[in-house]
Design an enzyme around this catalytic site. Structure first.
Site, PDB file in Angstrom:
ATOM      1  N   HIS A  55       0.534  -1.304   0.068  1.00 48.31           N
ATOM      2  CA  HIS A  55      -0.051  -0.001   0.031  1.00 48.31           C
ATOM      3  C   HIS A  55       1.074   1.310  -0.035  1.00 48.31           C
ATOM      4  CE1 HIS A  55      -3.651  -2.256   0.627  1.00 48.31           C
ATOM      5  NE2 HIS A  55      -2.913  -2.932   1.496  1.00 48.31           N
ATOM      6  N   ASN A 128      -9.830  -3.245   2.325  1.00 49.29           N
ATOM      7  CA  ASN A 128      -9.676  -3.167   0.911  1.00 49.29           C
ATOM      8  C   ASN A 128     -10.998  -3.050   0.103  1.00 49.29           C
ATOM      9  OD1 ASN A 128      -6.845  -3.948   0.726  1.00 49.29           O
ATOM     10  ND2 ASN A 128      -7.102  -6.237   0.813  1.00 49.29           N
TER      11      ASN A 128
END
Length: 496
Positions: A55, A128
């Site tokens: 990320h 997510n």
């Protein structure tokens, strides 16, 4: 007219010239004591912190969460306590596998993380844009991420690595199918859903637990890119989704998501056809319909990306009373792992950074470490239990029910229960000869005699429980006359 600000060093020294270094003569070398030059170069060398392992590429914004439906039957969390209540939030969206400078339009899952600054502490919903993931056992996570990164031989992304891994990990098939479907490349961060993915639990005022899934449904509608469209965008603007989020908020076109939950009772979980805590599985909406909770709206861009987005640290361990975990193995590993990652990337005191600081009263016994801000706890004690009536103490008001794990339950079990703390100590004391006993007592009296009588009396109870003679000798050494009411109940027949 606003007063003109004078440039200074970080220590506050005013700078007269920020264009020319101190040198020995017009053409001479730079001198060592030019502290302004040294400070600028040293800081420049340290401006980049480690990027997130996953990320790394992301964008974020601030906003509010507003409750629209009453779910207090399921949770005592105060951010849901009444319809209309608003809580400030920070959200960050990201790709998973790419580096900090990678493109926004990659075929990749997207991180969807929201930090709720509640009156009971920070709640981080770290998920997510997909309701499932590639693994169900956390032991596989490092290996999986390695396959999404670069080949150690040539430093290139390698389809062999990922497909070699997936072909030997059938549990990944559900997420792989989503990844290579139309939803594999979201058009922007605004045009995708968010999910907690894991199973969590909600706990109400009666300490009753239900299992839940968290969903954020985009009000903007789902929109995605084809491979051709994504390739064209990447060639023109690798930051297209970052720019889109910024521009939408700047133009007051505030992105919104409907926050919903699915609820499963503990009884339903026992007969569910799949493991309800399996990260690779969903709960069917026909069986567990979405229940709307509120609206997430992002309406403010960050003032400084590094301070408010890059330094933002999200962790599943950041929960509030009324929200808890489940037996999901991957979730429980994340609870421990994320904090460790933040301490490496940002430092021991990452929670003291303004973006991570709870916006409610808080109190810990943690002290010191690099970059400890404020007064570092001042002169207050840094341990517990302690005798200071004004010091922070645990409260059983926040005791939550045990977390069932098969035939056992996870709880904070009293380690004193069933344990004899005194017999072996008494046996040891009675093994000593008279001179050794007296030296032991003298050593204890010399130290214990320096503390308040309240603590002396509390400690004497322990000595008496181990051996009556042991306690009596120390009491005499301290000059304390033993009243039977001072003694443990089982020893109150003892006379001074």
């Amino acid at each position: 007219m606003e007063e003109r600000k004078t440039l200074t060093t970080k220590d506050g020294y005013p700078i007269a010239d920020n264009q020319n270094s101190l040198t020995a003569g017009a053409r001479g070398p730079v001198v060592m004591h030019d502290f302004h030059l040294s400070e600028k170069l040293a800081h420049f060398n340290r401006e980049r912190i480690p990027e997130r392992v996953v990320h790394a590429k992301g964008a974020g914004a601030l906003g509010t969460f507003t409750v629209t439906k009453d779910i207090t039957q399921y949770t005592k969390a105060k951010l849901f306590s009444e319809v209309g209540k608003q809580t400030p939030v920070l959200a960050r969206f990201s790709t998973v596998g790419g580096e900090k400078g990678s493109a926004d339009a990659e075929r990749d899952p997207r991180g969807f993380a929201v930090k709720f600054y509640t009156e009971e502490g920070n709640w981080d919903m770290v998920g997510n844009n997909t309701p499932v993931f590639f693994i169900r056992d956390p032991l596989k996570f490092p290996d999986f991420i390695h396959t999404q990164k670069r080949c150690p031989a040539n430093n290139l992304k390698d389809p062999y690595m990922r497909w070699d891994y997936w072909s030997q990990s059938p549990e990944a098939l559900h997420q792989v199918t989503i990844l290579y479907s139309d939803r594999g490349i979201p058009k922007t961060h605004r045009h995708m859903n968010g999910y907690g993915s894991h199973t969590y639990s909600l706990i109400n005022e009666d300490n009753q637990r239900v299992w839940v899934k968290f969903h954020f449904k985009t009000v903007q509608g789902i929109q995605n890119l084809t491979e051709t469209e994504a390739a064209k965008i990447k060639a023109q603007n690798s930051d297209h989704a970052t720019e889109d989020l910024w521009d939408a908020i700047k133009e007051s076109d505030y992105p919104r998501w409907r926050f919903c939950i699915q609820v499963m009772t503990e009884e339903q979980a026992k007969t569910h056809p799949d493991n309800p805590f399996d990260l690779t599985k969903v709960w069917k909406h026909a069986d567990y319909p979405l229940i709307e909770v509120g609206i997430l709206e992002l309406n403010r861009n960050p003032d400084n990306y590094f301070a408010q987005i890059e330094q933002a640290a999200f962790s599943p361990s950041a929960i509030v009373p009324g929200i808890d975990f489940s037996p999901d193995k991957t979730l429980l590993a994340r609870v421990a792992s994320y904090n460790d990652a933040h301490r490496y990337r940002l430092g021991t005191n990452y929670q003291q950074l303004p973006v991570n600081l709870p916006q409610c009263p808080f109190a810990t016994y943690q002290r010191d470490g690099a970059m400890a801000y404020g007064d570092n706890g001042g002169s207050t004690l840094n341990y517990e239990p302690n005798s200071d009536p004004n010091a922070p103490k645990p409260s059983t008001d926040y005791q939550e029910p045990p977390l069932p794990l098969g035939n056992v339950a996870v709880d904070r079990y009293d380690h004193h229960e069933g344990n004899d703390e005194y017999s072996q100590t008494g046996d040891l004391y009675r093994l000593l000869d008279e001179d050794a006993k007296q030296r032991l007592v003298d050593n204890i009296v010399g130290s214990l005699g320096q503390v308040p009588e309240e603590i002396q009396l509390r400690q004497l109870c322990h000595f008496f429980r181990a051996d009556t003679d042991y306690g009596m000798r120390i009491a005499r050494g301290l000059g304390i006359k033993i009243d039977p009411s001072m003694l443990p109940k089982e020893l109150q027949e003892l006379k001074a």
